[in-house]
Design a protein around this motif. Sequence first.
Motif, PDB file in Angstrom:
ATOM      1  N   LEU A  43       0.823  -1.201   0.000  1.00  0.00           N
ATOM      2  CA  LEU A  43       0.000   0.000   0.000  1.00  0.00           C
ATOM      3  C   LEU A  43       0.865   1.262   0.000  1.00  0.00           C
ATOM      4  O   LEU A  43       0.565   2.230  -0.707  1.00  0.00           O
ATOM      5  CB  LEU A  43      -0.924  -0.011   1.218  1.00  0.00           C
ATOM      6  N   MET A  44       1.929   1.259   0.797  1.00  0.00           N
ATOM      7  CA  MET A  44       2.799   2.434   0.856  1.00  0.00           C
ATOM      8  C   MET A  44       3.495   2.677  -0.476  1.00  0.00           C
ATOM      9  O   MET A  44       3.695   3.822  -0.889  1.00  0.00           O
ATOM     10  CB  MET A  44       3.809   2.288   1.995  1.00  0.00           C
ATOM     11  N   GLN A  45       3.856   1.601  -1.173  1.00  0.00           N
ATOM     12  CA  GLN A  45       4.460   1.747  -2.501  1.00  0.00           C
ATOM     13  C   GLN A  45       3.460   2.321  -3.497  1.00  0.00           C
ATOM     14  O   GLN A  45       3.818   3.130  -4.357  1.00  0.00           O
ATOM     15  CB  GLN A  45       4.985   0.389  -2.971  1.00  0.00           C
ATOM     16  N   TRP A  46       2.204   1.901  -3.386  1.00  0.00           N
ATOM     17  CA  TRP A  46       1.160   2.465  -4.254  1.00  0.00           C
ATOM     18  C   TRP A  46       0.981   3.960  -3.974  1.00  0.00           C
ATOM     19  O   TRP A  46       0.884   4.766  -4.901  1.00  0.00           O
ATOM     20  CB  TRP A  46      -0.146   1.706  -4.027  1.00  0.00           C
ATOM     21  N   ILE A  47       0.949   4.319  -2.707  1.00  0.00           N
ATOM     22  CA  ILE A  47       0.826   5.743  -2.349  1.00  0.00           C
ATOM     23  C   ILE A  47       1.985   6.533  -2.940  1.00  0.00           C
ATOM     24  O   ILE A  47       1.807   7.658  -3.434  1.00  0.00           O
ATOM     25  CB  ILE A  47       0.765   5.896  -0.815  1.00  0.00           C
ATOM     26  N   GLU A  48       3.173   5.956  -2.914  1.00  0.00           N
ATOM     27  CA  GLU A  48       4.342   6.625  -3.491  1.00  0.00           C
ATOM     28  C   GLU A  48       4.171   6.798  -4.999  1.00  0.00           C
ATOM     29  O   GLU A  48       4.507   7.858  -5.558  1.00  0.00           O
ATOM     30  CB  GLU A  48       5.598   5.808  -3.192  1.00  0.00           C
ATOM     31  N   ARG A  49       3.637   5.790  -5.672  1.00  0.00           N
ATOM     32  CA  ARG A  49       3.409   5.905  -7.117  1.00  0.00           C
ATOM     33  C   ARG A  49       2.405   7.022  -7.412  1.00  0.00           C
ATOM     34  O   ARG A  49       2.558   7.768  -8.387  1.00  0.00           O
ATOM     35  CB  ARG A  49       2.895   4.578  -7.682  1.00  0.00           C
TER      36      ARG A  49
END
Length: 249
Positions: A43-49
């Motif tokens: 989820l945190m990687q998606w938020i970063e994207r």
Amino acid sequence: MRSLIVLARLLDYPTLALQQAADEMRAVIEAESHLPWVRRQSLMQWIERIAESDLLDLQADYVALFDRGRATSLLLFEHVHGESRDRGQAMVDLLAQYRAAGFELDARELPDYLPLFLEYLSTRPEEVIAQQLGDIAHILARLTARLEEREADQALATATLLALIGAEDEITEHQKQVREEKRDDTPAALDAVWEEEAVRFSASSDQDCAVRSAAGQRRARQRQNEKERAEPVRIIDPATSVGRESHSH
């Protein structure tokens, strides 16, 4: 549960305010003890994207995913009742449930809009959250399978909701059926729906019809995009607010 507010924002139409709230959303997800680290990291990687992507591209992808066809609709009762009269009664019942809990909303979204439903759940005790997510687990599982089939990041959000209640296995049951489905977002499928709705058209005006449709609401939000860009997304303690100016409880 503040993570539900973050998931609601991630499933809603992307704005500059959403991108600017990336650090705050990551902090909320990182601190969510109900989720394993691997899922929190995804989820945190998606938020970063989201934070690093071009906003217009994010918005175009969102419209293509959710406003073309009904298979990925974020209106929960559309998956259960379609356009039948039962859906109207279900809406009335859900709205009454919101009001009984002191959760008031304006006319911007229909009561069964998933991000709105998650905002409501964020104000409820954990046992109520588990019970009500369990009630829609079959919808979330089918929606997740369809989003995964389209390689959409939003599948991370719906799968996370199932993970919160230990129901991720339900996704597998729907994946084969989804692979055999005919896509409803192809040009031919969209033309067929348009022709059918043109025949059944009963709204008092084109404007009324547009306002009632999810796509019409999205276009209305796009017209207000500049205004939204100036308004920060707030991820606030559910005990005081759900983080939206338009909803209070």
